[in-house]
Design a protein around this motif. Structure first.
Motif, short mmCIF file in Angstrom:
data_model
loop_
_atom_site.label_atom_id
_atom_site.label_comp_id
_atom_site.label_asym_id
_atom_site.label_seq_id
_atom_site.Cartn_x
_atom_site.Cartn_y
_atom_site.Cartn_z
N UNK A 1 -1.64 -16.69 -35.60
CA UNK A 1 -2.21 -16.63 -34.26
C UNK A 1 -3.72 -16.67 -34.41
N UNK A 2 -4.39 -17.13 -33.37
CA UNK A 2 -5.85 -17.17 -33.40
C UNK A 2 -6.36 -15.84 -32.85
N UNK A 3 -7.17 -15.16 -33.64
CA UNK A 3 -7.82 -13.93 -33.19
C UNK A 3 -9.33 -14.16 -33.22
N UNK A 4 -10.00 -13.81 -32.13
CA UNK A 4 -11.41 -14.17 -32.02
C UNK A 4 -12.14 -13.26 -31.04
N UNK A 5 -13.46 -13.32 -31.12
CA UNK A 5 -14.36 -12.69 -30.15
C UNK A 5 -14.67 -13.77 -29.11
N UNK A 6 -14.20 -13.60 -27.89
CA UNK A 6 -14.42 -14.64 -26.88
C UNK A 6 -14.55 -14.03 -25.49
N UNK A 7 -15.10 -14.82 -24.58
CA UNK A 7 -15.13 -14.44 -23.17
C UNK A 7 -14.59 -15.62 -22.36
N UNK A 8 -14.85 -15.64 -21.07
CA UNK A 8 -14.25 -16.67 -20.23
C UNK A 8 -14.71 -18.08 -20.61
N UNK A 9 -15.94 -18.21 -21.05
CA UNK A 9 -16.51 -19.55 -21.30
C UNK A 9 -16.74 -19.88 -22.77
N UNK A 10 -16.86 -18.85 -23.63
CA UNK A 10 -17.29 -19.10 -25.00
C UNK A 10 -16.44 -18.36 -26.02
N UNK A 11 -16.57 -18.79 -27.28
CA UNK A 11 -15.89 -18.15 -28.40
C UNK A 11 -16.87 -18.10 -29.57
N UNK A 12 -16.77 -17.06 -30.40
CA UNK A 12 -17.67 -16.91 -31.54
C UNK A 12 -16.95 -17.38 -32.81
N UNK B 1 -18.43 -1.13 -36.95
CA UNK B 1 -19.41 -2.22 -36.79
C UNK B 1 -18.76 -3.60 -36.78
N UNK B 2 -17.45 -3.66 -36.98
CA UNK B 2 -16.79 -4.97 -36.99
C UNK B 2 -16.78 -5.59 -35.59
N UNK B 3 -16.97 -6.90 -35.50
CA UNK B 3 -16.86 -7.55 -34.18
C UNK B 3 -15.45 -7.40 -33.64
N UNK B 4 -15.34 -7.29 -32.34
CA UNK B 4 -14.03 -7.16 -31.70
C UNK B 4 -13.33 -8.52 -31.68
N UNK B 5 -12.08 -8.56 -32.11
CA UNK B 5 -11.31 -9.81 -32.08
C UNK B 5 -9.96 -9.55 -31.42
N UNK B 6 -9.55 -10.46 -30.56
CA UNK B 6 -8.24 -10.35 -29.90
C UNK B 6 -7.58 -11.71 -29.89
N UNK B 7 -6.33 -11.73 -29.50
CA UNK B 7 -5.55 -12.97 -29.57
C UNK B 7 -6.08 -13.98 -28.54
N UNK B 8 -6.26 -15.20 -29.03
CA UNK B 8 -6.73 -16.32 -28.21
C UNK B 8 -5.54 -17.23 -27.93
N UNK B 9 -5.20 -17.41 -26.68
CA UNK B 9 -4.04 -18.23 -26.31
C UNK B 9 -4.40 -19.71 -26.24
N UNK B 10 -3.44 -20.54 -26.58
CA UNK B 10 -3.64 -21.99 -26.54
C UNK B 10 -2.48 -22.63 -25.77
N UNK B 11 -2.61 -23.91 -25.49
CA UNK B 11 -1.55 -24.62 -24.77
C UNK B 11 -0.31 -24.74 -25.66
#
Length: 198
Positions: free
Chosen positions: A6-17, A177-187
């Motif tokens: 699964x893709x885990x990432x730091x992201x918001x509505x418009x962007x991903x790190x 201090x770790x960046x927050x990462x959560x599951x990123x959904x895809x089509x």
């Protein structure tokens, strides 16, 4: 246990790190310009990774030669999803392709390569789940640099602080201090093609 892929990432509505590690000669001009500029190469594949700990394992916490500066590159989700949609797995997997020849042809013509590698723990141990790496060929690097990048942040001081905490036995402080990462959904189509678990 999390899904294997699964893709885990730091992201918001418009962007991903995504994270990358470079030499100071590449990182400093990029930070100044807020995009990659020479001596960054536009002619070779560049790999982007949304897993912070996977890059820490790969760069040995920014201590490998040529990987001393860790950059958090914020890109548009539209760009990220464009890359995933064009991605072809770097190895043949039955079920993902109709045949080895089908995979071979698609891989040879791919503008984007996708690879799954063991995710890493804070101390670098392999975990029973995978982390995605996305390789952008020279055919899409211009779009990455000129259209997708929203900002570049130097994470090197943060990396050194986390590493120092680890070295001194203060893993709890390091973890905070770790960046927050959560599951990123895809089509569904991308999920099937890249073998991402539901």
């Amino acid at each position: 246990m999390p899904p294997q892929r699964e893709i885990r990432a730091d992201f918001d509505r418009e962007t991903i790190v995504i994270y990358q590690a470079y030499s100071p000669q590449i990182a400093e001009p990029a930070l100044d310009a807020q995009r990659f500029v020479p001596p960054f190469s536009f002619q070779r594949m560049t790999w982007i990774k949304p897993s912070f700990l996977w890059l820490m394992h790969r760069s040995n916490w920014g201590q490998k030669s040529g990987q001393e500066r860790v950059l958090a590159v914020r890109i548009t989700r539209a760009g990220w999803e464009e890359a995933l949609a064009a991605g072809v797995l770097t190895s043949f997997v039955p079920g993902a392709f109709t045949s080895h020849a089908d995979w071979s042809e698609k891989f040879a013509n791919a503008r984007v390569h996708v690879q799954w590698d063991p995710e890493r723990s804070l101390r670098g141990a392999g975990l029973p789940c995978s982390s995605i790496q996305v390789g952008l060929s020279r055919h899409v690097i211009r779009a990455f640099v000129e259209d997708w990048i929203v900002g570049i942040e130097d994470y090197t001081p943060r990396v050194r602080k986390i590493y120092d905490f680890l070295q001194s036995g203060r893993a709890d402080r390091a973890k905070r201090l770790l960046p927050s990462e959560r599951v990123y959904s895809v089509s569904d189509e991308v999920r099937r093609r890249l073998l991402i678990d539901e």
